[in-house]
Design an enzyme around this catalytic site. Structure first.
Site, PDB file in Angstrom:
ATOM      1  N   SER A 116       0.916  -1.139   0.011  1.00  5.93           N
ATOM      2  CA  SER A 116       0.114  -0.316  -0.407  1.00  5.93           C
ATOM      3  C   SER A 116       1.075   1.555  -0.050  1.00  5.93           C
ATOM      4  O   SER A 116       0.729   2.326  -0.143  1.00  5.93           O
ATOM      5  CB  SER A 116      -1.220   0.108   1.232  1.00  5.93           C
ATOM      6  OG  SER A 116      -1.928  -0.846   1.383  1.00  5.93           O
ATOM      7  N   ASP A 167      -1.570   5.007   9.070  1.00  9.55           N
ATOM      8  CA  ASP A 167      -1.170   3.656   7.648  1.00  9.55           C
ATOM      9  C   ASP A 167      -1.153   4.509   6.412  1.00  9.55           C
ATOM     10  O   ASP A 167      -0.728   6.031   6.281  1.00  9.55           O
ATOM     11  CB  ASP A 167      -2.705   2.900   8.394  1.00  9.55           C
ATOM     12  CG  ASP A 167      -2.838   1.813   7.325  1.00  9.55           C
ATOM     13  OD1 ASP A 167      -0.745   1.198   7.860  1.00  9.55           O
ATOM     14  OD2 ASP A 167      -3.263   0.571   6.759  1.00  9.55           O
ATOM     15  N   THR A 169      -2.096   4.722   3.354  1.00 12.49           N
ATOM     16  CA  THR A 169      -2.010   5.391   2.372  1.00 12.49           C
ATOM     17  C   THR A 169      -2.506   6.602   2.578  1.00 12.49           C
ATOM     18  O   THR A 169      -2.237   7.442   2.228  1.00 12.49           O
ATOM     19  CB  THR A 169      -3.211   4.586   1.824  1.00 12.49           C
ATOM     20  OG1 THR A 169      -3.079   3.772   1.379  1.00 12.49           O
ATOM     21  CG2 THR A 169      -4.255   5.216   0.666  1.00 12.49           C
ATOM     22  N   GLU A 307     -10.275   7.403   2.185  1.00  9.15           N
ATOM     23  CA  GLU A 307     -10.161   5.699   1.411  1.00  9.15           C
ATOM     24  C   GLU A 307     -10.884   4.598   2.167  1.00  9.15           C
ATOM     25  O   GLU A 307     -11.344   5.094   3.552  1.00  9.15           O
ATOM     26  CB  GLU A 307      -8.685   5.556   2.226  1.00  9.15           C
ATOM     27  CG  GLU A 307      -8.475   3.823   2.176  1.00  9.15           C
ATOM     28  CD  GLU A 307      -7.009   3.949   2.287  1.00  9.15           C
ATOM     29  OE1 GLU A 307      -6.224   3.006   2.401  1.00  9.15           O
ATOM     30  OE2 GLU A 307      -6.486   4.038   3.773  1.00  9.15           O
ATOM     31  N   ASP A 312      -9.622  -3.512   2.567  1.00 11.75           N
ATOM     32  CA  ASP A 312      -8.128  -4.137   2.253  1.00 11.75           C
ATOM     33  C   ASP A 312      -7.924  -5.148   3.768  1.00 11.75           C
ATOM     34  O   ASP A 312      -7.626  -6.491   3.133  1.00 11.75           O
ATOM     35  CB  ASP A 312      -7.452  -3.616   2.590  1.00 11.75           C
ATOM     36  CG  ASP A 312      -5.924  -3.848   2.142  1.00 11.75           C
ATOM     37  OD1 ASP A 312      -5.620  -4.899   1.244  1.00 11.75           O
ATOM     38  OD2 ASP A 312      -4.640  -3.759   3.599  1.00 11.75           O
ATOM     39  N   ASP A 354      -5.343   1.237  -4.934  1.00 16.55           N
ATOM     40  CA  ASP A 354      -3.959   0.614  -4.384  1.00 16.55           C
ATOM     41  C   ASP A 354      -3.269  -0.328  -5.444  1.00 16.55           C
ATOM     42  O   ASP A 354      -2.583  -1.148  -5.851  1.00 16.55           O
ATOM     43  CB  ASP A 354      -3.044   0.939  -3.495  1.00 16.55           C
ATOM     44  CG  ASP A 354      -3.278   0.346  -2.098  1.00 16.55           C
ATOM     45  OD1 ASP A 354      -4.616  -0.436  -2.264  1.00 16.55           O
ATOM     46  OD2 ASP A 354      -3.077   0.529  -0.843  1.00 16.55           O
ATOM     47  N   HIS A 457      -1.003  -9.915  -0.679  1.00 15.69           N
ATOM     48  CA  HIS A 457      -1.932  -8.496  -2.508  1.00 15.69           C
ATOM     49  C   HIS A 457      -1.307  -9.439  -3.202  1.00 15.69           C
ATOM     50  O   HIS A 457      -0.238 -10.536  -3.204  1.00 15.69           O
ATOM     51  CB  HIS A 457      -0.914  -7.108  -2.207  1.00 15.69           C
ATOM     52  CG  HIS A 457      -0.939  -6.127  -0.829  1.00 15.69           C
ATOM     53  ND1 HIS A 457      -0.253  -5.851  -0.450  1.00 15.69           N
ATOM     54  CD2 HIS A 457      -1.255  -6.481  -0.235  1.00 15.69           C
ATOM     55  CE1 HIS A 457      -0.614  -5.017   0.355  1.00 15.69           C
ATOM     56  NE2 HIS A 457      -1.256  -5.124   0.582  1.00 15.69           N
TER      57      HIS A 457
END
Length: 536
Positions: A116, A167, A169, A307, A312, A354, A457
């Site tokens: 991310s 975090d 992002t 976001e 996620d 992302d 991911h």
């Protein structure tokens, strides 16, 4: 001359129609044709640039929405789930389906599978960088980002997230550090203790633990800095309760704002207590009202990043019910923002991920036999809580009636009645919290016949959505850095100028030192999951 007649070859020579002449003409035609193509490309490029760069009489706003970990299969999954639950027709389209324009590639500088931090920095700085990098290039040098450049030009700026505001992002738009787990340092920069001073006018989300001094219960810091007090001294209005949030009314000059509702990530939508925490849509609506009020008497607009972080986190756990509810909450927010764009010409909304998380597959191979072509939304409708919440219950209950407690947790939390003895026996053993969580999630996946390839991911391209003027240039397949480039051009930003300022004022503020704390996320909410312990 032959018999009084002119030889044809001699005629061509005299009239310059010979082979040499024909060759020259072919070459000339080729050169002219090539020149026309080049001129056409140049004119087209200039037209696109002018359409993006020209600042008309109206103010321009950009709302960048990031659906963390949300891949193409997740959109199909959520659409089908909603069709089943609300009995919609087969041709129902979601708010995102309506504005699909293309796709975005996700690889980072050093890996085909991005994290991310690198993914968000591609959006914010318009560059490829290494996994773990927050607002720095591959050489670990700070890169100017679109939020900072927008702020320098006089636009208002904001961040909304359901994760910790520190975090990866949100951090990539508001800080510069060489490692994403330097969250205590990120918090310091976010309140304005950095070379350029305060850059963010509004931050709403979770992550209060990084703003509390070490002696405070729930703190994630190892020092005694109280960033809540420091933020107030720097002009921030701080709030942390639902009532304080509801009581906030936008008026001119009431920024900056800092709202942190939870110590770590905010609750999953499926678990959220609306009397304690606002939804993503509610936080976004509040942010839009405040940013609009702040720019009401200005010819400058705003930049806002929103976001859907917990999409996620649910995918990391392979939790289908939590994942579905997070996506539907994101859809609600998309509808809100689309309405805002319609009512405010000059506003552009972009929605992109992302990366994809989990490798979700709407199919599952249950046996070695050839599979049936199906999956079942119905088991997901019975789930009442995230597997994260249910895992915490099992982790903390060890009374003599634990087996019955486990059965009731499965019945009431997952809606599963026909569980196997193997499952009960495994859950009755001592395991790490994250292992309980993944086991419970997989019980629902098995019933629904959903498959997941990973708890991390994947590298697939993700969908690109856009709404508003000039967004037609985003049609097709793009590198993730193109998103940052589009915003840069649309708002007439100069990221190189900000990069020079960052690196000339203090070239070490982003570096780790011997005293730097790398946070391992002791609250067990998923960022990057680590197996075999209680961290993520």
């Amino acid at each position: 001359m032959s018999n009084g007649r002119l030889d044809p070859a001699e005629t061509e020579r005299l009239l310059s129609f010979g082979p040499e002449r024909r060759k020259t003409r072919r070459e000339l035609c080729f050169v002219c044709f090539t020149a026309l193509i080049i001129v056409g490309v140049i004119i087209g490029s200039i037209a696109v640039w002018v359409s993006l760069s020209y600042v008309d009489s109206g103010k321009r706003n950009v709302i960048l929405m990031i659906s963390d970990g949300f891949g193409p299969a997740s959109e199909t999954f959520a659409r089908t789930y909603k069709q089943y639950v609300t009995k919609l027709e087969y041709n129902y389209v979601t708010p995102l389906d309506e504005i699909l324009v293309g796709s975005s590639r996700t690889r980072s500088f050093d890996s085909l599978v991005t994290d991310s931090a690198a993914g968000a920095t591609a959006f914010s700085c318009g560059i490829k960088t290494y996994n773990g990098a927050i607002g720095v290039n591959p050489k670990k040098e700070p890169c100017g980002n679109i939020l900072e450049s927008a702020k320098y030009l006089g636009l208002a700026t904001g961040l909304v997230a359901t994760s910790s505001i520190t975090d990866a992002t949100p951090a990539s738009f508001s800080a510069h550090v060489v490692n994403r787990f330097m969250e205590s340092d990120i918090a310091v920069q976010q309140i304005g203790d950095r070379p350029l001073g305060r850059q963010v006018d509004l931050m709403i989300g979770g992550g209060r633990c990084f703003f509390l001094p070490n002696h405070t219960a729930g703190s994630c810091r190892i020092d005694e800095r109280d960033l809540v007090i420091e933020s107030k001294k720097r002009g921030f209005k701080f709030f942390s309760t639902r009532k304080e949030f509801d009581d906030l009314e936008p008026v001119e000059n009431n920024l900056p704002l800092l709202g942190l509702f939870t110590l770590d990530n905010m609750s999953y939508e499926i678990d959220r207590d609306p009397t304690q925490e606002p939804s993503l849509k509610e936080m976004s609506e509040k942010a839009l009202k405040f940013l609009e009020a702040a720019t009401a008497n200005s010819d400058k607009g705003f930049f806002l990043m929103i976001e859907g972080s917990n999409i996620d986190n649910a995918a990391h756990a392979n939790d289908p019910a939590a994942h579905a509810h997070e996506i539907l909450a994101y859809h609600d927010t998309i509808s809100l923002v689309k309405k805002y764009v319609d009512e405010h010409p000059g506003t552009v909304m972009i929605s992109v991920s992302d990366h994809e998380t989990g490798g979700l597959s709407l199919a599952r191979q249950l046996t070695s036999d050839y599979p049936e072509y199906l999956w079942y939304p119905e088991p997901i409708t019975r789930v009442k809580n995230s597997s994260y919440v249910l895992s915490q219950l099992l982790l903390n209950y060890w009374n003599k009636d634990r087996i019955e407690y486990i059965k009731n947790t499965i019945r009431n939390g997952l809606g599963i009645e026909d569980f196997e003895d193997y499952a009960i026996n495994w859950l009755n053993e001592s395991h790490a919290q994250v292992e309980y969580e993944m086991f419970l999630a997989n019980m629902t996946n098995f019933k629904a016949q959903l498959g997941w390839a990973t708890h991390g991911h994947s590298s697939i391209d993700v969908n690109l959505y856009a709404y508003g003027q000039n967004t037609e240039v985003l049609r097709g397949n793009h590198e993730n850095t193109d998103i940052g480039d589009f915003i840069t051009k649309y708002l007439n930003l100069d990221l190189d100028f900000i990069t020079r300022k960052l690196n000339s004022n203090n070239d070490t503020f982003h570096q780790a030192t011997d005293s730097t704390h790398f946070h391992g996320d002791k609250f067990n909410h998923h960022h990057e999951i680590k197996f075999g312990d209680n961290h993520n």
